[in-house]
Design an enzyme around this catalytic site. Structure first.
Site, PDB file in Angstrom:
ATOM      1  N   HIS A   5      -9.248   0.557  -1.960  1.00  0.00           N
ATOM      2  CA  HIS A   5      -9.310   1.221  -0.655  1.00  0.00           C
ATOM      3  C   HIS A   5     -10.748   1.099  -0.140  1.00  0.00           C
ATOM      4  CE1 HIS A   5      -5.522   2.951  -1.842  1.00  0.00           C
ATOM      5  NE2 HIS A   5      -5.466   3.793  -0.838  1.00  0.00           N
TER       6      HIS A   5
ATOM      7  N   HIS B  37       0.859  -1.188   0.000  1.00  0.00           N
ATOM      8  CA  HIS B  37       0.000   0.000   0.000  1.00  0.00           C
ATOM      9  C   HIS B  37       0.891   1.231   0.000  1.00  0.00           C
ATOM     10  CE1 HIS B  37      -3.958   1.954   1.543  1.00  0.00           C
ATOM     11  NE2 HIS B  37      -3.211   2.846   0.887  1.00  0.00           N
TER      12      HIS B  37
ATOM     13  N   GLU C  18     -11.422   2.914   5.240  1.00  0.00           N
ATOM     14  CA  GLU C  18     -10.473   3.884   5.808  1.00  0.00           C
ATOM     15  C   GLU C  18     -11.317   4.930   6.539  1.00  0.00           C
ATOM     16  OE1 GLU C  18      -8.383   6.229   2.871  1.00  0.00           O
ATOM     17  OE2 GLU C  18      -6.891   6.963   4.309  1.00  0.00           O
TER      18      GLU C  18
ATOM     19  N   ASP D 256       1.735   4.026   2.773  1.00  0.00           N
ATOM     20  CA  ASP D 256       0.695   4.808   2.089  1.00  0.00           C
ATOM     21  C   ASP D 256       1.285   5.969   1.288  1.00  0.00           C
ATOM     22  OD1 ASP D 256      -1.838   5.393   1.240  1.00  0.00           O
ATOM     23  OD2 ASP D 256      -2.662   5.936   3.177  1.00  0.00           O
ATOM     24  N   ASP D 257       1.528   7.094   1.928  1.00  0.00           N
ATOM     25  CA  ASP D 257       2.084   8.284   1.254  1.00  0.00           C
ATOM     26  C   ASP D 257       3.222   8.838   2.120  1.00  0.00           C
ATOM     27  OD1 ASP D 257      -0.034   8.778  -0.983  1.00  0.00           O
ATOM     28  OD2 ASP D 257      -1.191   8.431   0.848  1.00  0.00           O
TER      29      ASP D 257
HETATM   30  N1  HPA Z   1      -6.728   7.011   0.678  1.00  0.00           N
HETATM   31  C1  HPA Z   1      -7.367   7.301  -0.448  1.00  0.00           C
HETATM   32  N2  HPA Z   1      -6.759   7.811  -1.510  1.00  0.00           N
HETATM   33  C2  HPA Z   1      -5.454   8.040  -1.460  1.00  0.00           C
HETATM   34  C3  HPA Z   1      -4.735   7.756  -0.320  1.00  0.00           C
HETATM   35  C4  HPA Z   1      -5.404   7.210   0.804  1.00  0.00           C
HETATM   36  O1  HPA Z   1      -4.843   6.917   1.873  1.00  0.00           O
HETATM   37  N3  HPA Z   1      -3.456   8.108  -0.594  1.00  0.00           N
HETATM   38  C5  HPA Z   1      -3.410   8.557  -1.848  1.00  0.00           C
HETATM   39  N4  HPA Z   1      -4.624   8.526  -2.381  1.00  0.00           N
HETATM   40 ZN    ZN Z   2      -3.741   4.685   0.101  1.00  0.00          ZN
END
Ligand code: HPA
Ligand code: ZN
Length: 356
Positions: free
Chosen positions: A213, A19, A216, A294-295
């Site tokens: 996704h 991820h 979340e 993630d990012d």
């Molecule tokens: N969630 C949804 N979209 C996204 C995410 C995330 O954590 N990171 C980059 N795009």
């Molecule tokens: Zn993500």
């Protein structure tokens, strides 16, 4: 670095990351560097004082309030990424840092629509990222797969067009596909997985892997929607699964792996702290999961920081770490031979630790 005496074991574990948004590796310093190279004007101080300097931008990233407040910065920063070399550089930024954190295999997301909307072709994006993947295998020994995500907040027709472009480009063809799987990301609530059923059905027919996704920010029906309508084989995030015990049981029974991102969940306020991420509950219930960044340019760190944050919050033992890493190897979309190599690395790593 975590406070645990297991830190050196945790650092050396052979990690699989599932991820990771390649666009989420665009650090503030790279934003400024690419803006200068490509003659792109960043927002002025009166438009947004966060763009005063890379340091100010990094500081701004500590104050997201939810997913959408982050996505506004994430999409805006991408204006500076233009050429195939830029995409390769972004990919390379990820692989070098991830390799230093012990990543051996990575299945990475990219968002074509955030680039094609700016007039950049799918070929430019894919070829740049593919070059980074190839270089990572050759120079760092890190194997990888690319996962193409649809932006769920945009009209579904744009996802349909993106799918058609990827099919026409031949990216799903052959044994070793350039694009291994489909993903679904961006603003979750209000953009249900069911909207994307048609593209996922097409992918399944072609033997393309599927993840999305879900759970979340969205409630557990987003997770069941992804499983039922998209026939997703993995769920990205999925932390709200704990709110539905029957669905949790189904996820265990159907061997669905969650790709959990602890620091992301804290930064986007899905939870107040890492201790609230349901790691212990998932371990006890037999829910398989991997730990991911993630990012990383936005959420305070790459994969090892996520592993360490989990250790500081849950004080897991060696056996529990072994289960997490084993599940993340077995839940990967690489071939059986690569899985065997990764499992042997894990054995070796744990044995070295216990013999010292
Ligand atoms: N969630 C949804 N979209 C996204 C995410 C995330 O954590 N990171 C980059 N795009
Ligand atoms: Zn993500």
């Amino acid at each position: 670095m975590c406070k645990s005496e297991l830190h050196s074991l945790i650092a050396s574990l052979p990690k699989c990351e599932h991820h990771l948004h390649l666009e989420g590796c665009l650090s503030p310093s790279l934003v400024f560097q690419l803006a200068s190279k490509n003659n792109i004007t960043l927002p002025s101080a009166s438009e947004d004082p966060a763009y005063a300097s890379p340091e100010a931008l990094a500081a701004r990233y500590n104050h997201f309030t939810d997913l959408n407040s982050f996505l506004a910065y994430y999409y805006r920063a991408l204006d500076v990424v233009i050429t195939q070399d830029d995409f390769e550089m972004l990919g390379w930024e990820y692989f070098t840092t991830a390799a230093a954190d012990g990543v051996k295999h990575a299945e990475v997301f990219f968002d074509p629509q955030s680039h094609t909307a700016r007039g950049i072709s799918l070929d430019t994006v894919v070829k740049g990222f593919e070059a980074a993947c190839k270089r990572a295998e050759k120079e760092l020994g890190v194997t990888s797969k690319l996962i193409m995500c649809f932006l769920r907040h945009l009209p579904v027709q744009e996802s349909r067009d993106t799918m058609a472009a990827a099919v026409a480009g031949g990216y799903f063809e052959g044994e070793e596909r350039v694009i291994e799987g489909l993903g679904l990301d961006s603003s979750e609530v209000g953009f249900r997985p069911e909207l994307f059923e048609e593209m996922y059905a097409q992918a399944e027919k072609m033997g393309v892997r599927r993840t999305a996704h879900a759970g979340e920010e969205g409630d557990p029906t987003y997770i069941s929607g992804a499983l039922d309508a998209l026939r997703a084989e993995r769920i990205d995030h999925g932390i709200r699964l704990v709110e539905d015990p029957a669905l949790l049981e189904r996820v265990v029974k159907e061997d669905i792996m969650l790709t959990v991102c602890p620091l992301s969940n804290v930064c986007l306020r899905a939870v107040e702290n890492v201790a609230q991420v349901p790691i212990r509950k998932f371990l006890e219930a037999g829910v398989k999961f991997s730990l991911n960044s993630d990012d990383p340019a936005y959420f305070g760190g790459y994969i090892l920081k996520n592993y360490c944050a989990v250790q500081d919050a849950f004080n897991l033992n060696v056996e529990e770490w072994k289960v997490i890493v084993q599940n993340s190897i077995e839940g990967s979309w690489c071939g059986e031979q690569r899985k065997k190599e990764l499992l042997a690395m894990l054995e070796d790593c744990v044995q070295k630790h216990t013999s010292t």
